[in-house]
Design a protein around this motif. Structure first.
Motif, PDB file in Angstrom:
ATOM      1  N   LEU A   1       0.849  -1.182   0.000  1.00  0.00           N
ATOM      2  CA  LEU A   1       0.000   0.000   0.000  1.00  0.00           C
ATOM      3  C   LEU A   1       0.890   1.239   0.000  1.00  0.00           C
ATOM      4  N   PRO A   2       0.385   2.368  -0.467  1.00  0.00           N
ATOM      5  CA  PRO A   2       1.191   3.598  -0.459  1.00  0.00           C
ATOM      6  C   PRO A   2       1.270   4.243   0.924  1.00  0.00           C
ATOM      7  N   PHE A   3       0.781   3.553   1.934  1.00  0.00           N
ATOM      8  CA  PHE A   3       0.794   4.040   3.309  1.00  0.00           C
ATOM      9  C   PHE A   3       0.941   2.845   4.230  1.00  0.00           C
ATOM     10  N   GLU A   4       1.288   3.128   5.487  1.00  0.00           N
ATOM     11  CA  GLU A   4       1.392   2.042   6.465  1.00  0.00           C
ATOM     12  C   GLU A   4      -0.013   1.646   6.909  1.00  0.00           C
ATOM     13  N   ARG A   5      -0.336   0.370   6.775  1.00  0.00           N
ATOM     14  CA  ARG A   5      -1.648  -0.149   7.166  1.00  0.00           C
ATOM     15  C   ARG A   5      -1.747  -0.173   8.689  1.00  0.00           C
ATOM     16  N   LEU A   6      -2.785   0.456   9.214  1.00  0.00           N
ATOM     17  CA  LEU A   6      -3.011   0.479  10.658  1.00  0.00           C
ATOM     18  C   LEU A   6      -3.749  -0.792  11.063  1.00  0.00           C
ATOM     19  N   ALA A   7      -3.261  -1.456  12.098  1.00  0.00           N
ATOM     20  CA  ALA A   7      -3.875  -2.699  12.550  1.00  0.00           C
ATOM     21  C   ALA A   7      -3.832  -2.775  14.071  1.00  0.00           C
ATOM     22  N   ILE A   8      -4.821  -3.431  14.634  1.00  0.00           N
ATOM     23  CA  ILE A   8      -4.825  -3.697  16.076  1.00  0.00           C
ATOM     24  C   ILE A   8      -3.646  -4.620  16.385  1.00  0.00           C
ATOM     25  N   VAL A   9      -2.974  -4.342  17.497  1.00  0.00           N
ATOM     26  CA  VAL A   9      -1.815  -5.151  17.895  1.00  0.00           C
ATOM     27  C   VAL A   9      -2.058  -5.747  19.287  1.00  0.00           C
ATOM     28  N   GLN A  10      -1.286  -6.750  19.616  1.00  0.00           N
ATOM     29  CA  GLN A  10      -1.466  -7.473  20.874  1.00  0.00           C
ATOM     30  C   GLN A  10      -1.360  -6.562  22.092  1.00  0.00           C
ATOM     31  N   SER A  11      -0.518  -5.547  22.054  1.00  0.00           N
ATOM     32  CA  SER A  11      -0.384  -4.668  23.223  1.00  0.00           C
ATOM     33  C   SER A  11      -1.701  -3.962  23.549  1.00  0.00           C
ATOM     34  N   GLN A  12      -2.545  -3.709  22.538  1.00  0.00           N
ATOM     35  CA  GLN A  12      -3.853  -3.112  22.801  1.00  0.00           C
ATOM     36  C   GLN A  12      -4.765  -4.122  23.507  1.00  0.00           C
ATOM     37  N   VAL A  13      -4.663  -5.377  23.150  1.00  0.00           N
ATOM     38  CA  VAL A  13      -5.410  -6.436  23.829  1.00  0.00           C
ATOM     39  C   VAL A  13      -4.919  -6.568  25.267  1.00  0.00           C
ATOM     40  N   ASP A  14      -3.616  -6.501  25.457  1.00  0.00           N
ATOM     41  CA  ASP A  14      -3.024  -6.636  26.792  1.00  0.00           C
ATOM     42  C   ASP A  14      -3.534  -5.563  27.747  1.00  0.00           C
ATOM     43  N   VAL A  15      -3.669  -4.331  27.268  1.00  0.00           N
ATOM     44  CA  VAL A  15      -4.186  -3.246  28.109  1.00  0.00           C
ATOM     45  C   VAL A  15      -5.605  -3.572  28.568  1.00  0.00           C
ATOM     46  N   ILE A  16      -6.420  -4.055  27.656  1.00  0.00           N
ATOM     47  CA  ILE A  16      -7.803  -4.408  28.001  1.00  0.00           C
ATOM     48  C   ILE A  16      -7.814  -5.510  29.070  1.00  0.00           C
ATOM     49  N   GLU A  17      -6.969  -6.520  28.903  1.00  0.00           N
ATOM     50  CA  GLU A  17      -6.915  -7.612  29.882  1.00  0.00           C
ATOM     51  C   GLU A  17      -6.488  -7.110  31.257  1.00  0.00           C
ATOM     52  N   ARG A  18      -5.498  -6.219  31.298  1.00  0.00           N
ATOM     53  CA  ARG A  18      -5.062  -5.665  32.587  1.00  0.00           C
ATOM     54  C   ARG A  18      -6.188  -4.877  33.255  1.00  0.00           C
ATOM     55  N   GLU A  19      -6.948  -4.135  32.467  1.00  0.00           N
ATOM     56  CA  GLU A  19      -8.057  -3.358  33.022  1.00  0.00           C
ATOM     57  C   GLU A  19      -9.158  -4.279  33.546  1.00  0.00           C
ATOM     58  N   ILE A  20      -9.428  -5.357  32.836  1.00  0.00           N
ATOM     59  CA  ILE A  20     -10.419  -6.332  33.328  1.00  0.00           C
ATOM     60  C   ILE A  20      -9.990  -6.857  34.688  1.00  0.00           C
ATOM     61  N   ASP A  21      -8.739  -7.293  34.780  1.00  0.00           N
ATOM     62  CA  ASP A  21      -8.236  -7.853  36.046  1.00  0.00           C
ATOM     63  C   ASP A  21      -8.285  -6.823  37.169  1.00  0.00           C
ATOM     64  N   ARG A  22      -7.906  -5.592  36.884  1.00  0.00           N
ATOM     65  CA  ARG A  22      -7.886  -4.537  37.899  1.00  0.00           C
ATOM     66  C   ARG A  22      -9.299  -4.253  38.411  1.00  0.00           C
ATOM     67  N   LEU A  23     -10.239  -4.067  37.503  1.00  0.00           N
ATOM     68  CA  LEU A  23     -11.601  -3.732  37.906  1.00  0.00           C
ATOM     69  C   LEU A  23     -12.332  -4.915  38.521  1.00  0.00           C
ATOM     70  N   ASN A  24     -12.087  -6.102  38.019  1.00  0.00           N
ATOM     71  CA  ASN A  24     -12.780  -7.288  38.523  1.00  0.00           C
ATOM     72  C   ASN A  24     -12.378  -7.607  39.967  1.00  0.00           C
ATOM     73  N   ALA A  25     -11.177  -7.218  40.367  1.00  0.00           N
ATOM     74  CA  ALA A  25     -10.701  -7.506  41.725  1.00  0.00           C
ATOM     75  C   ALA A  25     -11.573  -6.846  42.795  1.00  0.00           C
ATOM     76  N   ASP A  26     -12.251  -5.744  42.452  1.00  0.00           N
ATOM     77  CA  ASP A  26     -13.073  -5.002  43.418  1.00  0.00           C
ATOM     78  C   ASP A  26     -14.545  -5.413  43.426  1.00  0.00           C
ATOM     79  N   LEU A  27     -14.931  -6.334  42.556  1.00  0.00           N
ATOM     80  CA  LEU A  27     -16.351  -6.644  42.399  1.00  0.00           C
ATOM     81  C   LEU A  27     -16.843  -7.716  43.353  1.00  0.00           C
ATOM     82  N   GLU A  28     -18.115  -7.568  43.737  1.00  0.00           N
ATOM     83  CA  GLU A  28     -18.794  -8.604  44.495  1.00  0.00           C
ATOM     84  C   GLU A  28     -18.887  -9.850  43.611  1.00  0.00           C
ATOM     85  N   PRO A  29     -18.742 -11.046  44.157  1.00  0.00           N
ATOM     86  CA  PRO A  29     -18.904 -12.256  43.343  1.00  0.00           C
ATOM     87  C   PRO A  29     -20.322 -12.340  42.778  1.00  0.00           C
ATOM     88  N   LEU A  30     -20.451 -12.874  41.582  1.00  0.00           N
ATOM     89  CA  LEU A  30     -21.767 -13.025  40.954  1.00  0.00           C
ATOM     90  C   LEU A  30     -22.542 -14.161  41.605  1.00  0.00           C
TER      91      LEU A  30
END
Length: 190
Positions: free
Chosen positions: A83-112
């Protein structure tokens, strides 16, 4: 840098739209449906942000930016051709941030104790709506990936899968860390 000087071009009046690589496709195409649903998800998150503040608002803003990356990823098919430009794509580090946020927020939750109904605070309700749109986007992306000749990166599918989980956890967090969740009562109205 993106520059949009003219909002209408009339090129889509025939029911087609341009992909990031210049290819024209039907507006009903599975790829267009996928990135259109990601755009819808982003708009729903914009509504959720009306009720968010502080760290939650910053996280949602980050996710909204990632969703534009995801839209760019989906709207520019990876054909293996240069392509005449760099193709933008989702990368694993973006997934990793989401996983860390899930773990951080889930630690404070009442069990279901039951399934959670999509209700509670205004923020929680909007996040639950966003979660369902994320799940639809994921289904569309998987369906697109199963079409011969189409590619969707595994990182993109992982991102939207984890995002729906994060939105669920954020919705519970918005309901007083799960204490104010509205729980399903099986058969309650029989």
């Amino acid at each position: 840098m993106v520059r949009l000087n003219k909002i209408y071009t009339r090129t889509g009046d025939d029911g087609t739209t341009g992909l990031g690589n210049g290819e024209r496709r039907s507006k009903a195409d599975a790829r267009v449906e996928s990135y259109g649903t990601v755009d819808e998800l982003n708009a729903v998150l914009g509504l959720a942000r009306l009720h968010a503040s502080g760290e939650t608002d910053r996280l949602l803003a980050r996710i909204q930016n990632d969703l534009f990356d995801l839209g760019a990823d989906l709207s520019t098919p990876d054909t293996g051709q240069p392509l005449p430009f760099e193709r933008l794509a989702i990368v694993q580090s973006q997934v990793d941030v989401i996983e860390r946020e899930i773990d951080r927020l889930n630690a404070d939750l009442e069990p279901l104790r039951s399934f959670v109904l999509p209700a509670g605070t205004a923020l929680a309700a909007h996040l639950h709506l966003a979660r369902t749109v994320a799940r639809r986007a994921e289904r569309l992306m998987v369906a697109l990936s199963e079409i011969g000749g189409e590619r969707v990166s595994s990182a993109a599918i992982r991102y939207v899968n984890r995002l729906s989980d994060l939105l669920f956890v954020m919705a519970r967090h918005a309901n007083d860390a799960g204490k104010a969740d509205v729980l399903w009562v099986p058969g309650a109205n029989r």
